[in-house]
Scaffold this motif. Sequence first.
Motif, PDB file in Angstrom:
ATOM      1  N   VAL A  99       0.689  -1.195   0.035  1.00  4.59           N
ATOM      2  CA  VAL A  99      -0.092  -0.027   0.134  1.00  4.59           C
ATOM      3  C   VAL A  99       0.782   1.109  -0.081  1.00  4.59           C
ATOM      4  O   VAL A  99       1.749   1.438   0.664  1.00  4.59           O
ATOM      5  CB  VAL A  99      -0.947   0.160   1.294  1.00  4.59           C
ATOM      6  N   SER A 125      -3.883   4.729  -1.902  1.00  7.87           N
ATOM      7  CA  SER A 125      -4.781   5.023  -1.046  1.00  7.87           C
ATOM      8  C   SER A 125      -4.475   6.554  -0.874  1.00  7.87           C
ATOM      9  O   SER A 125      -3.289   7.039  -0.613  1.00  7.87           O
ATOM     10  CB  SER A 125      -4.710   4.182   0.288  1.00  7.87           C
ATOM     11  N   GLY A 143      -3.892   0.311   7.161  1.00  6.11           N
ATOM     12  CA  GLY A 143      -3.549   0.076   5.582  1.00  6.11           C
ATOM     13  C   GLY A 143      -2.249  -0.664   5.575  1.00  6.11           C
ATOM     14  O   GLY A 143      -1.838  -1.034   4.536  1.00  6.11           O
ATOM     15  N   LEU A 208      -7.311   1.626  -2.289  1.00  7.69           N
ATOM     16  CA  LEU A 208      -8.049   1.599  -0.874  1.00  7.69           C
ATOM     17  C   LEU A 208      -8.553   2.594  -0.225  1.00  7.69           C
ATOM     18  O   LEU A 208      -7.634   3.608  -0.144  1.00  7.69           O
ATOM     19  CB  LEU A 208      -6.684   0.954   0.105  1.00  7.69           C
ATOM     20  N   GLY A 220     -11.882   0.387   5.515  1.00  7.68           N
ATOM     21  CA  GLY A 220     -11.013   0.608   4.262  1.00  7.68           C
ATOM     22  C   GLY A 220     -11.515  -0.354   3.143  1.00  7.68           C
ATOM     23  O   GLY A 220     -11.411  -1.502   3.107  1.00  7.68           O
ATOM     24  N   VAL A 222     -11.780  -1.747  -0.402  1.00  7.40           N
ATOM     25  CA  VAL A 222     -10.949  -2.361  -1.351  1.00  7.40           C
ATOM     26  C   VAL A 222     -11.649  -2.320  -2.749  1.00  7.40           C
ATOM     27  O   VAL A 222     -12.592  -3.126  -2.944  1.00  7.40           O
ATOM     28  CB  VAL A 222     -10.513  -3.555  -1.052  1.00  7.40           C
ATOM     29  N   LEU A 422     -10.866  -3.808   4.347  1.00  7.11           N
ATOM     30  CA  LEU A 422      -9.445  -4.479   4.838  1.00  7.11           C
ATOM     31  C   LEU A 422      -9.458  -4.970   6.048  1.00  7.11           C
ATOM     32  O   LEU A 422      -9.860  -4.429   7.269  1.00  7.11           O
ATOM     33  CB  LEU A 422      -8.545  -3.248   4.881  1.00  7.11           C
TER      34      LEU A 422
END
Length: 568
Positions: A99, A125, A143, A208, A220, A222, A422
Amino acid sequence: MTRLRKSVGGSHVLPRDPDAWGAFTWSAARADLDGLAGGALNMAHEAVDRHAARRGGETALRVLDPQGGRRLLTWHDLAARTGRFADLLRALGVRRGDVVVAALGRGEALYTTALGTLKAGCVFSALFPAFGPEPLRARLAAGRARVLVTTKAVYERKIAPQRAALPDLEHILLTDAAEGAGALEPALAAMSPAADTAPTRPGDAALLQFTSGTTGTPKGAVLAHEALVAQLATARWVFDLAPGDVYWCTADPGWITGLVYGVVAPLAAGATVVVDGGDFEAGRWLSILERERVQVWYTAPTAIRLLRRAGTELARGVDTSALRLAASVGEPLDPASVRWGQEAFGRPFHDTWWQTETGAIMIANTPARDIKPGSMGRPLPNITAAVARREDDGGLTLLEGAEATGELVLKAGWPSMFRGYLDQPHRYAASFRDGWYLTGDLVRRDGDGDFWFVGRADDVIKSSGHMVGPTEVEAALLEHPGVAEAGVVGRPDAVAGEVVVAFVAPAPGHAPGEALRRELLAHARRRLGPALAPRAIVFRDQLPKTDSGKIMRRVLRDRLLKETPGDG
Ligand code: AMP
């Protein structure tokens, strides 16, 4: 395979009559993408390299800064910068699936980071740079971000003091550092502009995006590379977006609209994207519409109401003859604002509905249909929307017939549907019942099949377009020694939709009063940043609670808020 109408010389606009929507299938939308060898699909290829190969010298981005600067980037420029960024990630040992987070304002670096991250096969993200230290830390930690791209000021003030709490965060890249460790620009200069694009699978994670719920940590969501199928298709169906169109999305990429319809979808459509780094200012916004000759404009009700306040005459005074379509998202769009668009710009605002989890617009007032002011319009092709009631036994009852009011649910399975929260599989599973995704929004469907927004089914607050999770705000207030209990709700507001109001029961030894109020407002602003911090504090000896001790936000909202007009 059926092609979209543009390719045969017509427009992408959906015909008025849904019975004529037969050609607008997901497989036709898939065929609108390039794809990579072996069935691979990468958003960055579609948004950048595909156009760089065909029309590399044309303008992809027009980046405006608040000081009046204007910089043009061609598709070639964008391809080279994103290639360098992908190469840099690889040189740093960042792997596919890791990430990468940007906490940046709207500008060139944000586009480089987002699209370069996708090119490298990493997950991108975006966090709102105005977030305070606490929301930034919570999201970076959730994350497990390995890379953060930001500015020196944000890093030094908000991240460095809590770096020890972020063990996964290995690399900091600073967009405004001229030299030294972490300086982004010199590092990019040393990289290859022609880095390969990772052959990601359609179902691989791409984006994300954190969104707020009523309880616990932010979620989070996705989205996979394949989400682009629906994102590009909806940009065509709702905005009729085509190569060379001048397009301006005013949302910040820290929120899903700014990422999907500010970065990925319009670039994939080949539009020239206007990027404005400044804050809202009525006169400047109007002059952007005029000077840039914006053709398609995607904005939000709060901004529209602020523009209205600035005056119809001011708006009428600017030349917006290039404007073909103006659309709105994120909050209820009141009928007066729809009509004001017509008065001020000769174009009504087209409302659109979607949310982080849906990954793309699901319901909209499409260009070919007359707008019913106040309605969000109809579900787009291949989207099945219904009005439902959750039953206590875990079932779901679909409410048939005209004038049904209940929760908006969507038949699961469209390409941009989120693939998970997430680390929260149970929360993800709880978002579906009987094959329907539960949106958490209450709507009414009228006899024509148009949807009207009624409200949220939960306690999430929408303030100036920002989703505010009350628990996150309450937690920040409870850190203060003067707070025994906190309950956070939204108060209706003519401009922002809702503003965040905190009910606070002071801790023993702390007198409720002006001094404590000011201290709490400042504390919350420091911890949370201006978008999430409460605008007002209302003191109560104690807050209404259930038998199990849970603060009853509904009572705060429905009763106590009304008893305290003008309080804070
Ligand atoms: P976000 O995930 O941050 O995009 O926020 C999604 C939420 O914003 C939705 O669940 C709705 O509550 C609200 N929302 C989005 N579009 C609209 C709209 N057109 N009218 C009313 N509320 C909207």
